[in-house]
Structures are given as C-alpha cells and as structure tokens.
Write a protein that holds these residues in place. Structure first.
Motif, PDB file in Angstrom:
ATOM      1  N   ALA A   6       0.813  -1.220   0.000  1.00  0.00           N
ATOM      2  CA  ALA A   6       0.000   0.000   0.000  1.00  0.00           C
ATOM      3  C   ALA A   6       0.842   1.263   0.000  1.00  0.00           C
ATOM      4  O   ALA A   6       0.331   2.351  -0.226  1.00  0.00           O
ATOM      5  CB  ALA A   6      -0.929   0.015   1.213  1.00  0.00           C
ATOM      6  N   THR A   7       2.120   1.115   0.261  1.00  0.00           N
ATOM      7  CA  THR A   7       3.014   2.269   0.236  1.00  0.00           C
ATOM      8  C   THR A   7       3.672   2.329  -1.141  1.00  0.00           C
ATOM      9  O   THR A   7       3.285   1.601  -2.052  1.00  0.00           O
ATOM     10  CB  THR A   7       4.099   2.150   1.333  1.00  0.00           C
ATOM     11  OG1 THR A   7       4.939   1.040   1.038  1.00  0.00           O
ATOM     12  CG2 THR A   7       3.471   1.987   2.716  1.00  0.00           C
ATOM     13  N   ASN A  14      -2.939  -3.630   4.414  1.00  0.00           N
ATOM     14  CA  ASN A  14      -3.016  -2.728   3.276  1.00  0.00           C
ATOM     15  C   ASN A  14      -3.664  -1.404   3.665  1.00  0.00           C
ATOM     16  O   ASN A  14      -3.231  -0.340   3.213  1.00  0.00           O
ATOM     17  CB  ASN A  14      -3.783  -3.414   2.144  1.00  0.00           C
ATOM     18  CG  ASN A  14      -3.332  -3.014   0.774  1.00  0.00           C
ATOM     19  OD1 ASN A  14      -4.117  -2.463   0.024  1.00  0.00           O
ATOM     20  ND2 ASN A  14      -2.087  -3.291   0.426  1.00  0.00           N
ATOM     21  N   THR A  15      -4.660  -1.455   4.525  1.00  0.00           N
ATOM     22  CA  THR A  15      -5.306  -0.227   4.994  1.00  0.00           C
ATOM     23  C   THR A  15      -4.330   0.602   5.825  1.00  0.00           C
ATOM     24  O   THR A  15      -4.223   1.821   5.639  1.00  0.00           O
ATOM     25  CB  THR A  15      -6.572  -0.562   5.811  1.00  0.00           C
ATOM     26  OG1 THR A  15      -7.488  -1.292   4.978  1.00  0.00           O
ATOM     27  CG2 THR A  15      -7.240   0.691   6.335  1.00  0.00           C
ATOM     28  N   SER A  18      -1.942   2.435   3.711  1.00  0.00           N
ATOM     29  CA  SER A  18      -2.558   3.626   3.130  1.00  0.00           C
ATOM     30  C   SER A  18      -2.656   4.759   4.134  1.00  0.00           C
ATOM     31  O   SER A  18      -2.567   5.933   3.769  1.00  0.00           O
ATOM     32  CB  SER A  18      -3.946   3.289   2.580  1.00  0.00           C
ATOM     33  OG  SER A  18      -3.830   2.460   1.442  1.00  0.00           O
ATOM     34  N   ASN A  76       0.457   6.567   3.970  1.00  0.00           N
ATOM     35  CA  ASN A  76       0.411   7.503   2.837  1.00  0.00           C
ATOM     36  C   ASN A  76      -0.345   8.770   3.219  1.00  0.00           C
ATOM     37  O   ASN A  76       0.056   9.881   2.860  1.00  0.00           O
ATOM     38  CB  ASN A  76      -0.259   6.868   1.616  1.00  0.00           C
ATOM     39  CG  ASN A  76       0.551   5.763   1.010  1.00  0.00           C
ATOM     40  OD1 ASN A  76       1.749   5.643   1.237  1.00  0.00           O
ATOM     41  ND2 ASN A  76      -0.108   4.929   0.228  1.00  0.00           N
ATOM     42  N   TRP A  85      -7.514   1.043  -3.745  1.00  0.00           N
ATOM     43  CA  TRP A  85      -6.998  -0.297  -4.021  1.00  0.00           C
ATOM     44  C   TRP A  85      -6.411  -0.432  -5.423  1.00  0.00           C
ATOM     45  O   TRP A  85      -5.732  -1.416  -5.725  1.00  0.00           O
ATOM     46  CB  TRP A  85      -8.108  -1.334  -3.865  1.00  0.00           C
ATOM     47  CG  TRP A  85      -9.242  -1.106  -4.817  1.00  0.00           C
ATOM     48  CD1 TRP A  85     -10.364  -0.358  -4.570  1.00  0.00           C
ATOM     49  CD2 TRP A  85      -9.361  -1.588  -6.148  1.00  0.00           C
ATOM     50  NE1 TRP A  85     -11.174  -0.350  -5.683  1.00  0.00           N
ATOM     51  CE2 TRP A  85     -10.578  -1.104  -6.674  1.00  0.00           C
ATOM     52  CE3 TRP A  85      -8.556  -2.381  -6.955  1.00  0.00           C
ATOM     53  CZ2 TRP A  85     -11.014  -1.386  -7.957  1.00  0.00           C
ATOM     54  CZ3 TRP A  85      -8.992  -2.657  -8.248  1.00  0.00           C
ATOM     55  CH2 TRP A  85     -10.211  -2.167  -8.734  1.00  0.00           C
ATOM     56  N   ASP A  89      -2.258   4.394  -4.594  1.00  0.00           N
ATOM     57  CA  ASP A  89      -1.384   4.955  -3.557  1.00  0.00           C
ATOM     58  C   ASP A  89      -1.411   6.482  -3.609  1.00  0.00           C
ATOM     59  O   ASP A  89      -1.428   7.142  -2.577  1.00  0.00           O
ATOM     60  CB  ASP A  89       0.058   4.463  -3.740  1.00  0.00           C
ATOM     61  CG  ASP A  89       0.178   2.955  -3.590  1.00  0.00           C
ATOM     62  OD1 ASP A  89      -0.718   2.347  -2.971  1.00  0.00           O
ATOM     63  OD2 ASP A  89       1.164   2.391  -4.090  1.00  0.00           O
ATOM     64  N   THR A 110      -4.524   7.894  -1.912  1.00  0.00           N
ATOM     65  CA  THR A 110      -4.462   7.955  -0.453  1.00  0.00           C
ATOM     66  C   THR A 110      -3.514   9.059   0.011  1.00  0.00           C
ATOM     67  O   THR A 110      -3.760   9.687   1.042  1.00  0.00           O
ATOM     68  CB  THR A 110      -4.076   6.596   0.156  1.00  0.00           C
ATOM     69  OG1 THR A 110      -2.815   6.175  -0.359  1.00  0.00           O
ATOM     70  CG2 THR A 110      -5.127   5.550  -0.150  1.00  0.00           C
ATOM     71  N   VAL A 133     -11.122   3.658   2.795  1.00  0.00           N
ATOM     72  CA  VAL A 133      -9.989   2.879   2.285  1.00  0.00           C
ATOM     73  C   VAL A 133     -10.177   1.401   2.631  1.00  0.00           C
ATOM     74  O   VAL A 133      -9.974   0.524   1.780  1.00  0.00           O
ATOM     75  CB  VAL A 133      -8.650   3.423   2.829  1.00  0.00           C
ATOM     76  CG1 VAL A 133      -7.510   2.470   2.526  1.00  0.00           C
ATOM     77  CG2 VAL A 133      -8.361   4.799   2.233  1.00  0.00           C
ATOM     78  N   LYS A 192     -10.212  -1.691   0.027  1.00  0.00           N
ATOM     79  CA  LYS A 192      -9.172  -2.721   0.134  1.00  0.00           C
ATOM     80  C   LYS A 192      -9.795  -4.078   0.467  1.00  0.00           C
ATOM     81  O   LYS A 192      -9.407  -5.105  -0.086  1.00  0.00           O
ATOM     82  CB  LYS A 192      -8.150  -2.353   1.215  1.00  0.00           C
ATOM     83  CG  LYS A 192      -7.502  -0.992   1.037  1.00  0.00           C
ATOM     84  CD  LYS A 192      -6.345  -1.034   0.119  1.00  0.00           C
ATOM     85  CE  LYS A 192      -5.631   0.325   0.133  1.00  0.00           C
ATOM     86  NZ  LYS A 192      -4.432   0.309  -0.653  1.00  0.00           N
TER      87      LYS A 192
END
Length: 148
Positions: free
Chosen positions: A14-15, A46-47, A50, A53, A95, A101, A104, A121, A125
């Motif tokens: 996610a980054t 993954n959340t 984000s 981010n 996603w 990315d 976010t 998010v 995701k």
C-alpha cells in the motif's frame, strides 16, 4: 507467523514500496490457511499502509517549497482539483494498482477526516482482497466448504 508476513507484505504494497500481496494471499489460501484470517490480515495491513500515505500527505505543505520536493506546485494543485471532483469518496478506489497509492496520499493532503479516510480505504481494500480470494478459489478449484 505466516499471517504476520502477509500483513507486512500487504502493508508494504500500500506504500510506494514494490510489494505484491495478492500472490502471497493466493498461495496461502491454496495451502489451507483460513480464508477469513487471510482476508482480515491482508485488508488490515493494506489499509494501515494507506494510512501511512495519508500521514505523509498531511506533511506535504511543510515541504512543498523545498528544492528537493519531487512534485511541482502545478502538479500538486492539479491533484487537489482532481480529488475535489469526487471528494473523499474517491478513497474507495485506493486499491487500484495504478494511482491508488497516490489517491491515499492526496487524501492526506486534502485532510480527509481520519475516520472517513480509514473506513473508505478499508472498504475498498477489503472488497479487492475478497475478490482476489474468490478468483483464487475459482481458479484453483478450492471448494468453499473446505475453506476454514
């Protein structure tokens, strides 16, 4: 330990780091790991990635005038304008493999309230990982009755 590895991989994915959690997720499903735990750990990692981010995005205004800053003022304004077109709802698309990315990151720049940010998010995701798990189950012939 395997779920933690999935969490870290999903976080990194996610980054801006190059990571692909879908491959690990699918492999783990075919090896008999719990469908629900896989979905939960991948979605959570993954959340949270984000959210990182978003935190970085909230710091952009502090650094946007520095010589080393990688985005021009025009590019930053263009991103803000595009984000405002659909507002915080665009975070449901966080996603996406290309641009997710950045969405976010811009959500952080636009200072979307944290609760809204995380919920939107996470929905996007979570839906993506549910779809990936479904595709793997169909492709690998994993019967839903055998999934723990």
């Amino acid at each position: 330990m395997a779920y933690l590895t999935l969490f870290v991989t999903a976080f990194a994915a996610a980054t801006l780091l190059p990571a692909y959690s879908e491959i690990m997720l699918g492999t783990m499903l075919t090896q008999g790991y719990s469908l629900w735990w896989l979905w939960l750990w991948a979605t959570a990692g993954n959340t949270l990635g984000s959210v990182v981010n978003g935190v970085i995005g909230r710091q952009v205004d502090r650094f946007k005038h520095k010589r080393w800053f990688p985005v021009s003022a025009q590019q930053l304004e263009k991103a803000r304008t595009r984000f405002n077109r659909f507002g915080q709802w665009s975070l449901l698309l966080g996603w996406l493999p290309l641009g997710g990315d950045a969405l976010t990151l811009v959500g952080g720049i636009m200072r979307v309230p944290w609760l809204n940010f995380v919920i939107l998010v996470a929905i996007g995701k979570g839906a993506r990982y549910a779809f990936v798990l479904w595709v793997v189950m169909e492709a690998a012939g994993v019967p839903s009755e055998s999934v723990p």
